[in-house]
Design an enzyme around this catalytic site. Structure first.
Site, mmCIF file in Angstrom:
data_model
loop_
_atom_site.group_PDB
_atom_site.id
_atom_site.type_symbol
_atom_site.label_atom_id
_atom_site.label_comp_id
_atom_site.label_asym_id
_atom_site.label_seq_id
_atom_site.Cartn_x
_atom_site.Cartn_y
_atom_site.Cartn_z
ATOM 1 N N LYS A 152 0.861 -1.190 0.000
ATOM 2 C CA LYS A 152 0.000 0.000 0.000
ATOM 3 C C LYS A 152 0.893 1.235 0.000
ATOM 4 O O LYS A 152 1.795 1.376 0.837
ATOM 5 C CB LYS A 152 -0.866 -0.029 1.255
ATOM 6 C CG LYS A 152 -2.209 0.621 1.096
ATOM 7 C CD LYS A 152 -3.057 0.292 2.319
ATOM 8 C CE LYS A 152 -4.344 1.083 2.284
ATOM 9 N NZ LYS A 152 -5.049 0.997 3.557
HETATM 10 C C1 E4P Z 1 -8.410 1.506 3.819
HETATM 11 O O1 E4P Z 1 -7.575 1.112 3.080
HETATM 12 C C2 E4P Z 1 -8.326 2.778 4.545
HETATM 13 O O2 E4P Z 1 -7.124 2.831 5.212
HETATM 14 C C3 E4P Z 1 -9.495 2.947 5.476
HETATM 15 O O3 E4P Z 1 -10.647 2.464 4.844
HETATM 16 C C4 E4P Z 1 -9.646 4.340 6.006
HETATM 17 O O4 E4P Z 1 -10.876 4.446 6.695
HETATM 18 P P1 E4P Z 1 -11.220 5.653 7.675
HETATM 19 O O5 E4P Z 1 -11.424 6.876 6.860
HETATM 20 O O6 E4P Z 1 -12.469 5.219 8.365
HETATM 21 O O7 E4P Z 1 -10.052 5.813 8.611
#
Ligand code: E4P
Length: 214
Positions: A83
């Site tokens: 990522k």
């Molecule tokens: C996923 O890859 C993201 O890191 C995550 O969905 C972020 O979610 P949030 O905005 O609820 O922190």
């Protein structure tokens, strides 16, 4: 539509795995921090529970350092997806990793232009953040729709991984606009099962059965 669970808590992942409908896992540094454990330990354990793409995020902000971190993370398991943040360095690192056949998830996407850049760099997944856009008075679902449209126009193979999902309505709407994958907290995924008519209907079936001849 594929369903990933968005958490760094292995106990939640074990619970999610029992549902039998989880295709993969996403984590981010904030979610890992909540576990109180090291990234490597958490990711290793997740990989032993779910057999599917597991996103692990780099902390570095410069391309070369991102690539070194990606190499370390990739050693953990074949299912690791690297990522990367949607920055100039993140996109450049994505291009290198894609050429090496490493799976990537470009995160922190808030516009269609950013999603185009990720696709051009060969990203496996693009993660547009619906909830954070909604929280700030924008329209997260409209972004998913826009990215779907532009990816379809050019035939980009990058999968739209709708992230920052907050509730079951987000999940339904992602399905309607053609997100390839959603990643959501376990609580939101579990809400997908719920409908009062299902609960009432089952109650009635069971009570009628109890009255029937045996
Ligand atoms: C996923 O890859 C993201 O890191 C995550 O969905 C972020 O979610 P949030 O905005 O609820 O922190």
């Amino acid at each position: 539509m594929q369903i990933f669970v968005d958490t760094g808590l292995v106990e939640e992942i074990r619970e999610a795995a029992k549902l039998g409908i989880i295709d993969g896992v996403t984590t981010n540094p904030s979610l890992i921090a909540k576990s109180g454990r090291s990234l490597k330990d958490v990711i290793e354990e997740i990989c032993s529970i779910i057999d599917g793409p597991i996103s692990a995020e780099v902390i570095a902000i410069e391309k070369e350092a991102m690539l070194l971190e990606a190499a370390e993370l990739s050693k953990i398991h074949d299912n690791i997806v690297i990522k990367l943040p949607l920055t100039e360095d993140g996109i450049a690192a994505c291009k290198v990793l894609s050429a090496q056949g490493v799976k990537t998830n470009v995160t922190l996407c808030f516009s269609s232009n950013q999603a185009i850049l990720a696709a051009k760099a060969g990203a496996t997944y693009i993660s547009p953040f619906i909830g954070r856009l909604d929280d700030n008075g924008h329209d997260g679902m409209a972004l998913i729709e826009e990215i779907r449209a532009v990816y379809d126009i050019y035939g980009y193979q990058t999968q739209v991984l709708a992230a920052s999902v907050r509730h079951a309505t987000h999940i339904r709407d992602c399905g309607l606009v053609g997100a390839d994958v959603i990643t959501a907290p376990l609580k939101a995924i579990k809400l997908m099962y719920k409908h009062p008519l299902t609960e009432n209907g089952l109650k009635a079936f069971l009570s009628d059965y109890a009255k029937s001849a045996k």
